[in-house]
Design a protein around this motif. Structure first.
Motif, PDB file in Angstrom:
ATOM      1  N   LYS A 321      26.160  38.656  34.987  1.00 50.44           N
ATOM      2  CA  LYS A 321      26.821  37.445  34.478  1.00 50.44           C
ATOM      3  C   LYS A 321      27.661  37.763  33.240  1.00 50.44           C
ATOM      4  O   LYS A 321      28.768  37.219  33.080  1.00 50.44           O
ATOM      5  CB  LYS A 321      25.777  36.383  34.135  1.00 50.44           C
ATOM      6  CG  LYS A 321      26.355  35.021  33.771  1.00 50.44           C
ATOM      7  CD  LYS A 321      26.950  34.328  34.962  1.00 50.44           C
ATOM      8  CE  LYS A 321      27.348  32.895  34.632  1.00 50.44           C
ATOM      9  NZ  LYS A 321      27.935  32.198  35.798  1.00 50.44           N
ATOM     10  N   LEU A 322      27.168  38.649  32.387  1.00 50.86           N
ATOM     11  CA  LEU A 322      27.948  39.039  31.217  1.00 50.86           C
ATOM     12  C   LEU A 322      29.232  39.753  31.638  1.00 50.86           C
ATOM     13  O   LEU A 322      30.312  39.487  31.097  1.00 50.86           O
ATOM     14  CB  LEU A 322      27.113  39.933  30.313  1.00 50.86           C
ATOM     15  CG  LEU A 322      27.767  40.339  28.989  1.00 50.86           C
ATOM     16  CD1 LEU A 322      27.963  39.135  28.090  1.00 50.86           C
ATOM     17  CD2 LEU A 322      26.923  41.391  28.277  1.00 50.86           C
ATOM     18  N   ALA A 323      29.107  40.647  32.614  1.00 50.17           N
ATOM     19  CA  ALA A 323      30.302  41.340  33.114  1.00 50.17           C
ATOM     20  C   ALA A 323      31.262  40.361  33.776  1.00 50.17           C
ATOM     21  O   ALA A 323      32.492  40.467  33.619  1.00 50.17           O
ATOM     22  CB  ALA A 323      29.891  42.433  34.101  1.00 50.17           C
ATOM     23  N   ALA A 324      30.715  39.369  34.512  1.00 48.95           N
ATOM     24  CA  ALA A 324      31.563  38.372  35.164  1.00 48.95           C
ATOM     25  C   ALA A 324      32.293  37.510  34.144  1.00 48.95           C
ATOM     26  O   ALA A 324      33.476  37.178  34.315  1.00 48.95           O
ATOM     27  CB  ALA A 324      30.716  37.495  36.090  1.00 48.95           C
ATOM     28  N   LEU A 325      31.600  37.144  33.070  1.00 52.76           N
ATOM     29  CA  LEU A 325      32.250  36.398  31.990  1.00 52.76           C
ATOM     30  C   LEU A 325      33.380  37.219  31.386  1.00 52.76           C
ATOM     31  O   LEU A 325      34.484  36.701  31.147  1.00 52.76           O
ATOM     32  CB  LEU A 325      31.213  36.045  30.926  1.00 52.76           C
ATOM     33  CG  LEU A 325      31.745  35.527  29.578  1.00 52.76           C
ATOM     34  CD1 LEU A 325      32.564  34.263  29.754  1.00 52.76           C
ATOM     35  CD2 LEU A 325      30.593  35.302  28.609  1.00 52.76           C
ATOM     36  N   LEU A 326      33.138  38.478  31.143  1.00 50.65           N
ATOM     37  CA  LEU A 326      34.147  39.356  30.548  1.00 50.65           C
ATOM     38  C   LEU A 326      35.368  39.486  31.452  1.00 50.65           C
ATOM     39  O   LEU A 326      36.513  39.379  30.994  1.00 50.65           O
ATOM     40  CB  LEU A 326      33.523  40.724  30.276  1.00 50.65           C
ATOM     41  CG  LEU A 326      34.429  41.816  29.710  1.00 50.65           C
ATOM     42  CD1 LEU A 326      35.005  41.401  28.362  1.00 50.65           C
ATOM     43  CD2 LEU A 326      33.647  43.123  29.574  1.00 50.65           C
ATOM     44  N   VAL A 327      35.146  39.682  32.743  1.00 56.48           N
ATOM     45  CA  VAL A 327      36.258  39.835  33.679  1.00 56.48           C
ATOM     46  C   VAL A 327      37.033  38.533  33.810  1.00 56.48           C
ATOM     47  O   VAL A 327      38.276  38.508  33.766  1.00 56.48           O
ATOM     48  CB  VAL A 327      35.741  40.312  35.054  1.00 56.48           C
ATOM     49  CG1 VAL A 327      36.845  40.247  36.105  1.00 56.48           C
ATOM     50  CG2 VAL A 327      35.190  41.727  34.948  1.00 56.48           C
ATOM     51  N   ALA A 328      36.324  37.417  33.986  1.00 58.87           N
ATOM     52  CA  ALA A 328      36.995  36.131  34.166  1.00 58.87           C
ATOM     53  C   ALA A 328      37.814  35.748  32.940  1.00 58.87           C
ATOM     54  O   ALA A 328      38.911  35.188  33.060  1.00 58.87           O
ATOM     55  CB  ALA A 328      35.960  35.044  34.468  1.00 58.87           C
ATOM     56  N   ALA A 329      37.303  36.060  31.751  1.00 59.61           N
ATOM     57  CA  ALA A 329      38.033  35.740  30.520  1.00 59.61           C
ATOM     58  C   ALA A 329      39.212  36.676  30.299  1.00 59.61           C
ATOM     59  O   ALA A 329      40.132  36.347  29.544  1.00 59.61           O
ATOM     60  CB  ALA A 329      37.087  35.819  29.325  1.00 59.61           C
ATOM     61  N   SER A 330      39.203  37.839  30.951  1.00 59.55           N
ATOM     62  CA  SER A 330      40.237  38.838  30.711  1.00 59.55           C
ATOM     63  C   SER A 330      41.396  38.772  31.691  1.00 59.55           C
ATOM     64  O   SER A 330      42.529  39.118  31.340  1.00 59.55           O
ATOM     65  CB  SER A 330      39.631  40.250  30.776  1.00 59.55           C
ATOM     66  OG  SER A 330      38.633  40.425  29.808  1.00 59.55           O
ATOM     67  N   CYS A 331      41.130  38.336  32.923  1.00 61.03           N
ATOM     68  CA  CYS A 331      42.158  38.454  33.961  1.00 61.03           C
ATOM     69  C   CYS A 331      43.061  37.227  34.053  1.00 61.03           C
ATOM     70  O   CYS A 331      44.062  37.260  34.773  1.00 61.03           O
ATOM     71  CB  CYS A 331      41.521  38.736  35.316  1.00 61.03           C
ATOM     72  SG  CYS A 331      40.577  37.377  36.014  1.00 61.03           S
ATOM     73  N   GLY A 332      42.717  36.133  33.365  1.00 60.52           N
ATOM     74  CA  GLY A 332      43.620  34.990  33.337  1.00 60.52           C
ATOM     75  C   GLY A 332      43.077  33.688  33.868  1.00 60.52           C
ATOM     76  O   GLY A 332      43.792  32.682  33.866  1.00 60.52           O
ATOM     77  N   PHE A 333      41.823  33.631  34.323  1.00 58.58           N
ATOM     78  CA  PHE A 333      41.258  32.353  34.740  1.00 58.58           C
ATOM     79  C   PHE A 333      41.162  31.421  33.541  1.00 58.58           C
ATOM     80  O   PHE A 333      40.741  31.830  32.458  1.00 58.58           O
ATOM     81  CB  PHE A 333      39.872  32.542  35.364  1.00 58.58           C
ATOM     82  CG  PHE A 333      39.908  33.093  36.761  1.00 58.58           C
ATOM     83  CD1 PHE A 333      40.363  32.315  37.812  1.00 58.58           C
ATOM     84  CD2 PHE A 333      39.484  34.378  37.027  1.00 58.58           C
ATOM     85  CE1 PHE A 333      40.408  32.816  39.102  1.00 58.58           C
ATOM     86  CE2 PHE A 333      39.515  34.892  38.313  1.00 58.58           C
ATOM     87  CZ  PHE A 333      39.986  34.107  39.359  1.00 58.58           C
ATOM     88  N   ARG A 334      41.512  30.158  33.752  1.00 62.61           N
ATOM     89  CA  ARG A 334      41.483  29.173  32.672  1.00 62.61           C
ATOM     90  C   ARG A 334      40.074  28.612  32.551  1.00 62.61           C
ATOM     91  O   ARG A 334      39.578  27.972  33.473  1.00 62.61           O
ATOM     92  CB  ARG A 334      42.480  28.046  32.944  1.00 62.61           C
ATOM     93  CG  ARG A 334      43.894  28.269  32.419  1.00 62.61           C
ATOM     94  CD  ARG A 334      44.513  29.593  32.792  1.00 62.61           C
ATOM     95  NE  ARG A 334      45.857  29.763  32.226  1.00 62.61           N
ATOM     96  CZ  ARG A 334      46.510  30.894  32.206  1.00 62.61           C
ATOM     97  NH1 ARG A 334      45.970  31.987  32.702  1.00 62.61           N
ATOM     98  NH2 ARG A 334      47.708  30.966  31.674  1.00 62.61           N
ATOM     99  N   GLY A 335      39.420  28.857  31.409  1.00 58.07           N
ATOM    100  CA  GLY A 335      38.063  28.370  31.222  1.00 58.07           C
ATOM    101  C   GLY A 335      37.505  28.799  29.885  1.00 58.07           C
ATOM    102  O   GLY A 335      38.103  29.597  29.155  1.00 58.07           O
ATOM    103  N   GLY A 336      36.334  28.251  29.566  1.00 58.24           N
ATOM    104  CA  GLY A 336      35.667  28.544  28.303  1.00 58.24           C
ATOM    105  C   GLY A 336      34.464  29.446  28.500  1.00 58.24           C
ATOM    106  O   GLY A 336      34.052  29.741  29.620  1.00 58.24           O
ATOM    107  N   ARG A 337      33.869  29.852  27.388  1.00 56.88           N
ATOM    108  CA  ARG A 337      32.843  30.877  27.429  1.00 56.88           C
ATOM    109  C   ARG A 337      31.453  30.390  27.043  1.00 56.88           C
ATOM    110  O   ARG A 337      30.488  31.154  27.116  1.00 56.88           O
ATOM    111  CB  ARG A 337      33.271  32.028  26.519  1.00 56.88           C
ATOM    112  CG  ARG A 337      34.583  32.664  26.955  1.00 56.88           C
ATOM    113  CD  ARG A 337      35.071  33.740  26.015  1.00 56.88           C
ATOM    114  NE  ARG A 337      35.805  33.246  24.871  1.00 56.88           N
ATOM    115  CZ  ARG A 337      37.119  32.975  24.862  1.00 56.88           C
ATOM    116  NH1 ARG A 337      37.832  33.107  25.968  1.00 56.88           N
ATOM    117  NH2 ARG A 337      37.715  32.564  23.770  1.00 56.88           N
ATOM    118  N   ILE A 338      31.302  29.126  26.644  1.00 60.20           N
ATOM    119  CA  ILE A 338      30.008  28.650  26.154  1.00 60.20           C
ATOM    120  C   ILE A 338      28.999  28.516  27.286  1.00 60.20           C
ATOM    121  O   ILE A 338      27.857  29.001  27.192  1.00 60.20           O
ATOM    122  CB  ILE A 338      30.175  27.307  25.420  1.00 60.20           C
ATOM    123  CG1 ILE A 338      30.912  27.526  24.094  1.00 60.20           C
ATOM    124  CG2 ILE A 338      28.803  26.682  25.147  1.00 60.20           C
ATOM    125  CD1 ILE A 338      31.158  26.255  23.311  1.00 60.20           C
TER     126      ILE A 338
END
Length: 427
Positions: A321-338
């Motif tokens: 899940k941590l890796a998925a958060l990192l990838v999703a936040a890096s590649c351009g998906f619009r969303g938050g991290r909380i």
């Protein structure tokens, strides 16, 4: 002379009530509007999620969360969001890796693309929450409507009201908004009584939270086994888990510029987002269906039976899940991290419980979430608040306050999980 030496320095004068009263109705309106926009986008995303992950695979005879379907859905979500970012006016807003909860005022033409990209992301499974883009939408709507309908009010008031209202709506309580605003005001060195400064935002947050509560009845309580009076072993567990969790979060923070740079080098959203979706699909195949989506419902499933999962399974879900958060936040998906950070911290805390049964699940979850959120958000009060409401135990507050101290020392002054436009980390 003695009287002069004991005389207190003059304090800043309070704002008269007649200056605060005109703010009430605009704040109430912004609060209700922000909540309704959040519920509209979230509701549409949930309906679409039901089709994509239920009706469609059933009609095709494919397992809903089979490896094949997860790969296909996440890659397809990357393609669809990539199309929106590429073709929509304003390209669905700024790069999400460069944004936080303090949103800029976007032009109205950008908002439709941002809303569509957010809804597709929420429905498609990437590990991001709705908070950052929804705050950006509400800030823009409140600013542009407010400037036209109530032109006598200062323009900077509207973004503050919208941010507070959205945070209140997201968490179903104005407390988180009040804490966040208080922390921001303290950082700016705002003069005058604190409650004068937070009065209007608190009204907006209360209106937003009450609207959400009346319509959707949200609950963050994970219904973990009740926690009694803390002991020395609980204190030791809290200190260790919060610190380990903060260090784990800092690993993602440190990696963000490099992962973001790798996707940026692809040079086009129709390359970066599908590639990110494919990577997320592979991660989901490794971590299982609970590592999909924003994580709030999934963390409830984890907490429903803490002893159902082995330490290895929980540790795998934490890392994936941590890796998925990192990838999703890096590649351009619009969303938050909380919201995904809540899942990661909870899974880490339950891993500690699985390894050492003497660690109470509530202590593990609360302190795991606390450490992750401190690293990811750098918002102390909000991290404490979210960690506390997950377990609904007043006796755990003292443990959380103490555990936050070493965790804060590990994260303060270091890079944040947010980038500048040039790709370097914000400090």
């Amino acid at each position: 002379m003695a009287q002069d030496s004991t005389r207190q320095a003059p304090t800043a004068p309070s704002t008269p009530a007649r200056a605060l009263l005109p703010l009430i109705l605009p704040a109430l309106a912004v609060g209700v509007l922000a909540s309704l926009l959040l519920l509209l986008v979230s509701g549409a995303a949930e309906q679409l999620q039901g089709v994509l992950w239920g009706n469609l695979p059933d009609a095709l005879g494919v397992g809903r969360y089979s490896v094949l379907w997860m790969l296909a859905m996440l890659t397809s979500t990357g393609i669809l969001v990539g199309l929106v970012v590429w073709k929509a006016p304003g390209h669905a807003g700024p790069d999400p890796a460069t944004t936080g909860l303090d949103a800029p005022v976007l032009p109205p033409v950008v908002l439709p693309g941002l809303v569509v990209a957010t809804a597709l992301m929420l429905a498609g499974g990437p590990s991001l929450g709705p908070e950052n883009p929804i705050i950006a939408v509400n800030v823009a709507v409140a600013f542009w409507l407010g400037r036209r309908l109530v032109p006598r009010m200062p323009g900077p008031v509207w973004p503050v009201l919208a941010e507070a209202a959205t945070i209140g709506a997201l968490f179903g309580t104005p407390v988180a908004a009040a804490l966040l605003i208080s922390e921001a005001l303290a950082g700016r060195g705002t003069k005058g009584p604190l409650w004068d400064s937070v009065f209007a935002p608190l009204v907006a947050a209360a209106a937003g939270s009450m609207t959400t509560t009346l319509v959707a009845e949200p609950s963050f309580d994970l219904h973990l086994p009740p926690f009694g009076h803390p002991g020395w072993t609980d204190l030791l567990a809290a200190l260790v888990i919060a610190s380990v969790s903060a260090l784990l979060g800092m690993c993602a923070v440190r990696a963000l510029p490099y992962v973001h740079g790798a996707f940026s080098r692809l040079g086009h959203p129709m390359l970066a987002l599908p590639a990110g979706g494919l990577v997320l699909g592979l991660l989901a195949a490794l971590g299982g269906q609970l590592t999909l989506f924003k994580g709030l419902e999934e963390v409830g499933e984890l907490a429903a039976d803490p002893d159902r999962w082995s330490a290895g399974q929980l540790a795998t879900m934490t890392v994936v899940k941590l890796a998925a958060l990192l990838v999703a936040a890096s590649c351009g998906f619009r969303g938050g991290r909380i919201f995904p950070a809540v899942f990661i911290g909870s899974a880490l805390g339950l891993t500690a419980h699985a390894l050492v049964p003497g660690v109470h699940p509530a202590v593990g979850v609360a302190t795991g979430v606390l450490g992750l959120l401190l690293a990811i958000t750098r918002q102390g009060w909000v991290s404490l608040f979210v960690a506390a409401v997950l377990v609904s135990s007043p006796t755990i507050l003292a443990l959380l306050c103490i555990a936050s101290l070493p965790a804060w020392l590990l994260v303060t002054g270091r890079p944040q999980m947010q980038l500048r436009d040039d790709g370097t980390a914000v400090r």
